[in-house]
Design a protein around this motif. Structure first.
Motif, PDB file in Angstrom:
ATOM      1  N   ILE A 180       0.035  -9.598   0.818  1.00 23.60           N
ATOM      2  CA  ILE A 180      -0.783  -8.817   1.749  1.00 23.60           C
ATOM      3  C   ILE A 180      -0.533  -7.323   1.559  1.00 23.60           C
ATOM      4  CG2 ILE A 180      -1.188  -8.292   4.191  1.00 23.60           C
ATOM      5  CD1 ILE A 180      -0.649 -11.274   4.769  1.00 23.60           C
ATOM      6  N   TRP A 214      -9.143  -8.297   9.133  1.00 27.24           N
ATOM      7  CA  TRP A 214      -8.254  -7.889   8.040  1.00 27.24           C
ATOM      8  C   TRP A 214      -8.317  -6.371   7.840  1.00 27.24           C
ATOM      9  CZ3 TRP A 214      -5.233 -11.368   5.239  1.00 27.24           C
ATOM     10  CH2 TRP A 214      -4.626 -10.891   4.078  1.00 27.24           C
ATOM     11  N   TYR A 274      -5.017  -3.845   8.437  1.00 24.59           N
ATOM     12  CA  TYR A 274      -4.294  -3.303   7.290  1.00 24.59           C
ATOM     13  C   TYR A 274      -4.864  -2.011   6.726  1.00 24.59           C
ATOM     14  CZ  TYR A 274      -2.337  -7.978   7.580  1.00 24.59           C
ATOM     15  OH  TYR A 274      -1.735  -9.124   8.036  1.00 24.59           O
ATOM     16  N   GLY A 300      -6.060  -4.652   1.563  1.00 22.93           N
ATOM     17  CA  GLY A 300      -5.082  -4.670   2.644  1.00 22.93           C
ATOM     18  C   GLY A 300      -4.326  -3.352   2.669  1.00 22.93           C
TER      19      GLY A 300
END
Length: 403
Positions: A215, A51, A55, A221
């Protein structure tokens, strides 16, 4: 002067059809890793690592995940992709607006599809206009995008990938060098605002749009402020309160008329959800306040909706709703029967709205020379297919005549 850059033909077939990890929720990402044999006790840690790389760092190659073991990187490369969409064409307007024609791989038995994404640089901010569908089903009579039939919904991955690619091109990821061909160094303009105002009706693609928004606004993120993300709808009334409750983003309404008779023509969804129902949904939008106003978009059409009577009716219609009215000079496109209101008429309309206590800025037209302005988006692929069909028909007629 318009600058256009086309993608090399050799890259067109390079789109991966493997499932992407972009756009998955944390739970979905963990489940995908578990399915491929990642030990249960590592799932949470590995999900967090991936993750972060996707991001926060904005990487698009598994080999750049430096704190992930080589074995896991090999596993990820074998089964998944984090590839960006292909840039089929990039256009830079004389006013600095950028438009990308992005190509996504086929889904299931479908074909590759293309959508347009627009970046608008302004003083102290940069706004990215994101598409949620390929084409549109609403057929708003003044909108160029509405003349392209709906092909399919975009996935959460494809919606988010528009943001990731734009940030790549703008050198907008921290601790990451501007990629080759990047437009701006990382110290200058960045994507600060997202507007879901591109191709399609976002609330007709609810689940994918919601997941992409969550997200994009995730603090771990892409970390965009919810107050800097605006979803624009033509009036899908049943989903308005829901999207507010589940995402907390700002709301914009594509209004353009103050009575049902005219709005039925300009925005045909009004026949299903008339103004009375739409205004009630707006009044009940979660979190609505003077600090969180609804933006009402109103395109100025000469002799259609631009009279002082229309301005008075607009004030009456919005009474009691914390609102801002964006007046949009109509952006002409090939084949339209509408004309833009005279500038003096637009200013008179704006002054009346302002005097009634509503902010009514006149939106500065941007990217007109590359058909990137409001209501002008329509993918180049659709236009090219029409040209190709016409050329083929011409060849067939010529061939028949020679027999």
């Amino acid at each position: 002067m318009v600058k256009t850059m086309n993608a090399p033909a050799a890259t067109i077939s390079a789109l991966s059809t493997k499932p992407s990890l972009i756009g998955l929720t944390r739970e979905e990402l963990g489940a995908a890793l578990k399915e491929r044999g990642v030990p249960e006790k590592q799932i949470r840690m590995r999900t967090g690592q991936i993750w972060h790389w996707l991001y926060i760092r904005g990487i698009s190659d598994f080999d750049d995940m430096l704190n992930v073991s080589k074995d896991l990187r090999a596993l990820l490369k074998e089964h998944f992709t984090i590839q960006r969409p292909e840039i089929a064409e990039e256009q830079i307007s004389s006013d600095g607006t950028r438009k990308w024609l992005l190509r996504f791989p086929p889904r299931g038995a479908g074909r590759p599809v293309e959508v347009e994404t627009v970046y608008i640089p302004e003083e102290g901010r940069g706004t990215l206009c994101v598409s949620s569908q390929v084409g549109c089903s609403l057929n708003c009579s003044f909108c160029h995008t509405g003349t392209q039939r709906l092909v399919r919904n975009l996935t959460a991955e494809e919606i988010l990938s528009q943001i990731l690619l734009a940030r790549d091109r703008l050198g907008d990821f921290p601790n990451k060098e501007t990629p080759q061909g990047g437009i701006l160094p990382s110290s200058e303009r960045k994507v600060t605002n997202i507007v879901l105002m591109g191709m399609g009706e976002p609330l007709y693609n609810y689940d994918a749009v919601k997941n992409a928004i969550l997200i994009a606004t995730d603090g771990e993120g892409l970390s965009l402020s919810k107050r800097r993300v605006t979803l624009s709808t033509s009036g899908v009334v049943p989903e308005i309160a829901r999207i507010g409750e589940e995402t907390g983003v700002m709301l914009a309404i594509s209004l353009h008329a103050t009575n049902d008779e005219l709005r039925n023509v300009l925005v045909p969804i009004n026949k299903k959800y008339p103004l009375k129902e739409l205004m009630e949904a707006c009044r009940n939008y979660p979190g609505l306040s003077n600090a969180r106003r609804i933006t009402f978009e109103y395109v100025m059409l000469k002799g259609v909706n631009d009279s002082l009577t229309d301005a008075r009716d607009l004030v009456k219609l919005l009474k009691g709703i914390p609102a801002k009215i964006n007046l949009i000079p109509f952006n002409p496109w090939p084949g339209t029967d509408y004309e833009c209101s005279d500038w003096e008429t637009i200013e008179t309309f704006s002054d009346f709205i302002n005097d009634a206590g509503y902010a009514s800025p006149i939106r500065t037209p941007r990217g007109r020379d590359i058909l990137a302005a409001c209501g002008q988006l329509k993918s180049e692929s659709e236009r090219m297919r029409k040209k190709e069909r016409l050329a083929l028909e011409t060849l067939m007629i010529a061939g028949h005549g020679g027999e």
